[in-house]
Scaffold this motif. Sequence first.
Motif, PDB file in Angstrom:
ATOM      1  N   ASN A  71       0.800  -1.226   0.000  1.00 15.15           N
ATOM      2  CA  ASN A  71       0.000   0.000   0.000  1.00 15.15           C
ATOM      3  C   ASN A  71       0.832   1.275   0.000  1.00 15.15           C
ATOM      4  N   THR A  72       2.168   1.160  -0.073  1.00 18.28           N
ATOM      5  CA  THR A  72       2.995   2.358  -0.153  1.00 18.28           C
ATOM      6  C   THR A  72       3.830   2.408  -1.434  1.00 18.28           C
ATOM      7  N   VAL A  73       3.580   1.475  -2.353  1.00 19.06           N
ATOM      8  CA  VAL A  73       4.265   1.442  -3.653  1.00 19.06           C
ATOM      9  C   VAL A  73       3.206   1.340  -4.743  1.00 19.06           C
ATOM     10  N   VAL A  74       3.339   2.183  -5.759  1.00 12.96           N
ATOM     11  CA  VAL A  74       2.443   2.121  -6.909  1.00 12.96           C
ATOM     12  C   VAL A  74       3.308   2.088  -8.162  1.00 12.96           C
ATOM     13  N   ALA A  75       3.112   1.063  -8.999  1.00 15.21           N
ATOM     14  CA  ALA A  75       3.808   0.967 -10.289  1.00 15.21           C
ATOM     15  C   ALA A  75       2.754   0.783 -11.369  1.00 15.21           C
ATOM     16  N   VAL A  76       2.758   1.670 -12.366  1.00 16.70           N
ATOM     17  CA  VAL A  76       1.771   1.636 -13.442  1.00 16.70           C
ATOM     18  C   VAL A  76       2.492   1.844 -14.763  1.00 16.70           C
ATOM     19  N   ARG A  77       2.184   1.009 -15.758  1.00 17.05           N
ATOM     20  CA  ARG A  77       2.731   1.205 -17.095  1.00 17.05           C
ATOM     21  C   ARG A  77       1.577   1.486 -18.036  1.00 17.05           C
ATOM     22  N   GLN A  78       1.719   2.551 -18.820  1.00 22.30           N
ATOM     23  CA  GLN A  78       0.654   2.905 -19.749  1.00 22.30           C
ATOM     24  C   GLN A  78       1.225   3.550 -20.998  1.00 22.30           C
ATOM     25  N   GLN A  79       0.485   3.429 -22.076  1.00 16.42           N
ATOM     26  CA  GLN A  79       0.838   4.097 -23.331  1.00 16.42           C
ATOM     27  C   GLN A  79      -0.174   5.207 -23.544  1.00 16.42           C
ATOM     28  N   GLN A  80       0.336   6.405 -23.795  1.00 11.79           N
ATOM     29  CA  GLN A  80      -0.540   7.548 -24.040  1.00 11.79           C
ATOM     30  C   GLN A  80       0.135   8.459 -25.053  1.00 11.79           C
ATOM     31  N   ASP A  81      -0.594   8.808 -26.094  1.00 11.10           N
ATOM     32  CA  ASP A  81      -0.087   9.681 -27.155  1.00 11.10           C
ATOM     33  C   ASP A  81       1.224   9.162 -27.733  1.00 11.10           C
ATOM     34  N   GLY A  82       1.326   7.835 -27.880  1.00 10.73           N
ATOM     35  CA  GLY A  82       2.510   7.226 -28.465  1.00 10.73           C
ATOM     36  C   GLY A  82       3.710   7.133 -27.541  1.00 10.73           C
ATOM     37  N   VAL A  83       3.553   7.496 -26.278  1.00 14.19           N
ATOM     38  CA  VAL A  83       4.651   7.434 -25.312  1.00 14.19           C
ATOM     39  C   VAL A  83       4.379   6.281 -24.344  1.00 14.19           C
ATOM     40  N   ASP A  84       5.337   5.378 -24.227  1.00 16.52           N
ATOM     41  CA  ASP A  84       5.269   4.245 -23.301  1.00 16.52           C
ATOM     42  C   ASP A  84       5.932   4.679 -21.999  1.00 16.52           C
ATOM     43  N   ARG A  85       5.143   4.798 -20.932  1.00 15.36           N
ATOM     44  CA  ARG A  85       5.641   5.355 -19.671  1.00 15.36           C
ATOM     45  C   ARG A  85       5.365   4.383 -18.527  1.00 15.36           C
ATOM     46  N   LEU A  86       6.388   4.186 -17.689  1.00 12.20           N
ATOM     47  CA  LEU A  86       6.267   3.403 -16.464  1.00 12.20           C
ATOM     48  C   LEU A  86       6.468   4.366 -15.303  1.00 12.20           C
ATOM     49  N   THR A  87       5.457   4.496 -14.447  1.00 10.59           N
ATOM     50  CA  THR A  87       5.507   5.415 -13.318  1.00 10.59           C
ATOM     51  C   THR A  87       5.599   4.615 -12.031  1.00 10.59           C
ATOM     52  N   LEU A  88       6.507   5.025 -11.163  1.00 11.44           N
ATOM     53  CA  LEU A  88       6.720   4.355  -9.889  1.00 11.44           C
ATOM     54  C   LEU A  88       6.708   5.394  -8.776  1.00 11.44           C
ATOM     55  N   THR A  89       5.917   5.158  -7.753  1.00 12.19           N
ATOM     56  CA  THR A  89       5.952   6.000  -6.556  1.00 12.19           C
ATOM     57  C   THR A  89       6.165   5.108  -5.344  1.00 12.19           C
ATOM     58  N   LEU A  90       6.971   5.592  -4.428  1.00 12.24           N
ATOM     59  CA  LEU A  90       7.305   4.863  -3.214  1.00 12.24           C
ATOM     60  C   LEU A  90       7.233   5.850  -2.071  1.00 12.24           C
ATOM     61  N   ASP A  91       6.527   5.495  -1.021  1.00 11.50           N
ATOM     62  CA  ASP A  91       6.382   6.362   0.146  1.00 11.50           C
ATOM     63  C   ASP A  91       6.630   5.518   1.383  1.00 11.50           C
ATOM     64  N   ASP A  92       7.753   5.743   2.049  1.00  7.26           N
ATOM     65  CA  ASP A  92       8.059   4.968   3.248  1.00  7.26           C
ATOM     66  C   ASP A  92       7.529   5.691   4.469  1.00  7.26           C
ATOM     67  N   GLU A  93       6.381   5.267   4.939  1.00  4.97           N
ATOM     68  CA  GLU A  93       5.730   5.880   6.091  1.00  4.97           C
ATOM     69  C   GLU A  93       6.475   5.603   7.392  1.00  4.97           C
ATOM     70  N   ASN A  94       7.397   4.626   7.376  1.00  7.46           N
ATOM     71  CA  ASN A  94       8.139   4.285   8.586  1.00  7.46           C
ATOM     72  C   ASN A  94       9.351   5.180   8.793  1.00  7.46           C
ATOM     73  N   GLN A  95       9.762   5.907   7.787  1.00  9.50           N
ATOM     74  CA  GLN A  95      10.891   6.818   7.927  1.00  9.50           C
ATOM     75  C   GLN A  95      10.416   8.101   8.609  1.00  9.50           C
ATOM     76  N   SER A  96      11.148   8.555   9.603  1.00  7.28           N
ATOM     77  CA  SER A  96      10.747   9.770  10.320  1.00  7.28           C
ATOM     78  C   SER A  96      10.853  11.006   9.437  1.00  7.28           C
ATOM     79  N   ASN A  97      11.580  10.903   8.318  1.00 11.02           N
ATOM     80  CA  ASN A  97      11.776  12.057   7.444  1.00 11.02           C
ATOM     81  C   ASN A  97      10.792  12.088   6.282  1.00 11.02           C
ATOM     82  N   GLU A  98       9.817  11.188   6.257  1.00 14.02           N
ATOM     83  CA  GLU A  98       8.782  11.154   5.218  1.00 14.02           C
ATOM     84  C   GLU A  98       9.378  11.045   3.815  1.00 14.02           C
TER      85      GLU A  98
END
Length: 191
Positions: A71-98
């Motif tokens: 629930n703190t990692v999102v990886a999505v691959r999509q093609q839009q307007d001829g561009v193949d893009r892989l998006t990755l977000t990572l949020d470590d809620e356990n780190q005190s520095n966010e």
Amino acid sequence: MKTITLRTQMLGLLILVVATLFSCSKDDHPLVNNNNNPPNNTNQGLNHTYDIVFSGGSIDGDAFSGDIPDNTVVAVRQQQDGVDRLTLTLDDENQSNELTIAISMIMNGNQPANFGTANTEVESLMTITYNDNILMAQSGTLTITNYGEHQYYGSTVPYFKLEFNAEMLNFSPPFTSQVSGAILVRPLDAG
């Protein structure tokens, strides 16, 4: 003018990533079962992993690593307007520095384009935030290994290992730093 537009785009990407990560509670997240536990995947372990190290600038020697649930990692691959893009977000809620990492990779087959800031249609982007730092990749390389995709609740979900090295620019106060790291996005188990 080009720098202001690019910074506006990166800030917009960062705001979108943070809003996406915090818009769903654990109860609403499709990657967590009814007991608020990540799905069990004994072949891959329960968590995704990451390891990053900074060298140079006022953050010289800062290092982060961790195991984080679905629930703190999102990886999505999509093609839009001829561009193949892989998006990755990572949020470590356990780190005190966010700690938050957001990467938008332009894909050529199963390999990402290098980091850059000149053309977001052909160059990958990365933003790392923690404490009061907002760092954006100016240049650098990325390599994906063990790439695969699988079906998870009717969606095609990628899994892979990403290794990267980048020259990062902090917005305020301005300084540069090198970052190297690896992120393992494991297969999800609807099990």
